[in-house]
Every structure is written in structure tokens, then in C-alpha cells.
Design an enzyme around this catalytic site. Structure first.
Site, PDB file in Angstrom:
ATOM      1  N   SER A  80       0.824  -1.217   0.000  1.00 33.34           N
ATOM      2  CA  SER A  80       0.000   0.000   0.000  1.00 33.34           C
ATOM      3  C   SER A  80       0.859   1.268   0.000  1.00 33.34           C
ATOM      4  O   SER A  80       2.015   1.264   0.429  1.00 33.34           O
ATOM      5  CB  SER A  80      -0.891   0.033   1.238  1.00 33.34           C
ATOM      6  OG  SER A  80      -1.623  -1.151   1.359  1.00 33.34           O
TER       7      SER A  80
HETATM    8  N1  SAH Z   1      -0.439  -5.228   3.972  1.00 37.25           N
HETATM    9  C1  SAH Z   1       0.296  -5.517   2.760  1.00 37.25           C
HETATM   10  C2  SAH Z   1      -0.459  -5.113   1.534  1.00 37.25           C
HETATM   11  C3  SAH Z   1      -1.045  -6.324   0.986  1.00 37.25           C
HETATM   12  S1  SAH Z   1      -2.031  -6.255  -0.470  1.00 37.25           S
HETATM   13  C4  SAH Z   1       1.683  -4.918   2.796  1.00 37.25           C
HETATM   14  O1  SAH Z   1       2.027  -4.198   3.746  1.00 37.25           O
HETATM   15  O2  SAH Z   1       2.456  -5.190   1.873  1.00 37.25           O
HETATM   16  C5  SAH Z   1      -3.305  -7.325   0.071  1.00 37.25           C
HETATM   17  C6  SAH Z   1      -2.935  -8.763   0.336  1.00 37.25           C
HETATM   18  O3  SAH Z   1      -4.110  -9.430   0.755  1.00 37.25           O
HETATM   19  C7  SAH Z   1      -2.404  -9.528  -0.870  1.00 37.25           C
HETATM   20  O4  SAH Z   1      -1.136 -10.042  -0.583  1.00 37.25           O
HETATM   21  C8  SAH Z   1      -3.429 -10.639  -1.065  1.00 37.25           C
HETATM   22  O5  SAH Z   1      -2.869 -11.858  -1.501  1.00 37.25           O
HETATM   23  C9  SAH Z   1      -4.004 -10.764   0.330  1.00 37.25           C
HETATM   24  N2  SAH Z   1      -5.347 -11.408   0.405  1.00 37.25           N
HETATM   25  C10 SAH Z   1      -6.355 -11.368  -0.489  1.00 37.25           C
HETATM   26  N3  SAH Z   1      -7.406 -12.081  -0.049  1.00 37.25           N
HETATM   27  C11 SAH Z   1      -7.043 -12.612   1.163  1.00 37.25           C
HETATM   28  C12 SAH Z   1      -7.690 -13.445   2.122  1.00 37.25           C
HETATM   29  N4  SAH Z   1      -8.914 -13.924   1.941  1.00 37.25           N
HETATM   30  N5  SAH Z   1      -6.997 -13.753   3.251  1.00 37.25           N
HETATM   31  C13 SAH Z   1      -5.748 -13.299   3.462  1.00 37.25           C
HETATM   32  N6  SAH Z   1      -5.075 -12.503   2.591  1.00 37.25           N
HETATM   33  C14 SAH Z   1      -5.722 -12.160   1.453  1.00 37.25           C
END
Ligand code: SAH
Length: 232
Positions: A80
Site C-alpha cells: 500500500s
Molecule cells: N499489507 C500488505 C499489503 C497487501 S495487499 C503490505 O504491507 O504489503 C493485500 C494482500 O491481501 C495480498 O497479498 C493478497 O494476496 C491478500 N489477500 C487477499 N485475499 C485474502 C484473504 N482472503 N486472506 C488473506 N489474505 C488475502
């Protein structure tokens, strides 16, 4: 070609002067993108100063790590924008006594920011390669108060509930019931809710068993997915 482009090989020697350069970019990021937009919490600003964001992005993007936008981290996912990380962290009212659950580990950056502030962080990632990579990186960086799990975050992590705070960094179409249930009395949850890439950031607070909701700003997060690849 010098060095291999392995995302995750953090301990490779950086070019001379690189860490000073990144530290300057980080300080600039905190001042111009985060403080300037109204984030005031000193513990949040300090945590953002401490976590080396360039270590959480693929090598090809390291020079852009402190810029004012999200970046690709592989598997079609993104880390993000720094301001969004700061804002979501600030609205949760965290301190060193808190136990927090993150859904969507991704690169592990948000988990590291939370771990600088909180007592214990639990984080769940659906995509195994991302979850495993983040787990290794966070361990290599010395974080002992973060537990990473590969699985579906929709269901939360009942075993360690209730949580003082829950932060969701992927967007479902509705707020998952299990996450509401796993929020402690007096706890807060921040979550993007809505259709693909067009969501509102919602802050929930549990007061006397009731959930109170407040919309913060419009946001664009990757969707929350199920194991079968469909969106929630
Ligand atoms: N917080 C992260 C940003 C991640 S983007 C950072 O600091 O880099 C969102 C993430 O959510 C992705 O990696 C995606 O694979 C994950 N995601 C999507 N659906 C999900 C679910 N049902 N459970 C857990 N993670 C999930």
C-alpha cells in the site's frame, strides 16, 4: 549483471551509502506525505521512520520504495501507499499493550509497522509464496512479535481472538462476520469495503457489544479473495 534479482534476499550488501540515501528518502516521505496530510501520532510517525520500506519491495522497485504510491510485490498484489499505511495505523489507537490481527500480509511492511508499536501482531496471507516470503523477511529483520499464517483471512484467527485491533488490507464486498466477532470489546477495526478498486475505508468500533461504523475516505485496494480465486 551485479547481484541476482532475488526478492527476499535482504541481507545482500547494499551499495555504499545506500542505507543513508534510503534513510533520507524515508524521512522525506514521513514529512511530505504523512505529516503534511495530517497524521499526528508520534508512535505511528516513529514506526514509519524505523521500518526500512525498501526492504519490502522487489529489487527493481527499491528506488521507488518511498514514493507516494503503491508498488507491485508479485502475484498481482501490491504494497500500500505509505500514507494509507500510516492513516490506517493511526485510526486504530494502538500502543504497546495491544494485540492486533492483520488480514493480507502481502510484503509484510504493514505488519512490521504494527510490530514497532504493538505487543503482538498476527497476520494472515492467502497466497502461500507471499506469506512464506514475508515470514522469512520479518524473521530476518528480527521481529519476534509477529506470527504469519498462510490461509483465508475472512475467517480471522479464532485461536488468538479477541483482538484489540483488526486491520484488513484487501477489500471484501462486505465486512466479514468472523472478524466482527473476533474484535474485543472497546476494539477497533479498519477495513476497505466495496467493489473492485472502488471502496470506502471504514472504521468500526465495538462498544458494549455493538458495532459503530464510520466512513473515512475512498480507497483502492486489491480484492479479498477466496481459495478458489473468487472475490468475497
Ligand atoms: N499489507 C500488505 C499489503 C497487501 S495487499 C503490505 O504491507 O504489503 C493485500 C494482500 O491481501 C495480498 O497479498 C493478497 O494476496 C491478500 N489477500 C487477499 N485475499 C485474502 C484473504 N482472503 N486472506 C488473506 N489474505 C488475502
Amino acid at each position: 549483471m551485479i547481484g541476482v534479482m532475488i526478492f527476499g534476499a535482504r541481507c545482500e550488501a547494499e551499495a555504499p551509502g545506500a542505507s543513508e540515501k534510503f534513510a533520507k528518502l524515508c524521512e522525506q516521505m514521513v514529512k511530505t506525505q504523512i505529516e503534511a496530510r495530517g497524521v499526528k501520532s508520534k508512535i505511528v510517525l516513529d514506526a514509519l521512520r524505523k521500518v526500512e520500506r525498501h526492504k519490502f519491495v522487489p529489487q527493481t522497485y527499491q528506488r521507488q520504495a518511498y514514493e507516494d504510491h503503491p508498488l507491485p510485490i508479485g502475484e498481482g498484489q501490491t504494497i500500500s501507499q505509505p500514507y494509507i499505511v500510516a492513516l490506517m495505523t493511526e485510526v486504530l489507537d494502538l500502543d504497546s499493550t495491544k494485540k492486533v490481527l492483520e488480514i493480507g500480509t502481502g510484503s509484510g511492511y504493514q505488519a512490521a509497522v504494527l510490530a514497532e508499536i504493538c505487543h503482538q501482531v498476527y497476520t494472515i496471507e492467502l497466497i502461500e509464496v507471499l506469506g512464506k516470503r514475508a515470514e522469512k523477511l520479518l524473521a530476518d529483520l528480527g521481529y519476534e512479535n509477529i506470527r504469519v499464517r498462510v490461509g483465508d483471512g475472512y475467517k480471522g484467527w479464532k485461536e488468538y481472538s479477541p483482538f484489540d485491533a483488526i486491520i484488513v488490507t484487501c477489500a471484501p464486498s462486505h465486512i466479514p462476520r468472523p472478524l466482527k466477532d473476533q474484535l474485543a470489546e472497546g476494539g477497533k477495526m479498519v477495513i476497505p469495503v466495496g467493489e473492485t478498486f472502488n471502496q470506502k475505508l471504514v472504521l468500526l468500533a465495538k462498544k458494549q457489544g455493538k458495532i459503530v461504523e464510520e466512513n473515512i475516505i475512498p480507497v483502492r485496494f486489491v480484492p479479498m479473495m477466496r481459495h478458489d480465486g473468487k472475490e468475497y
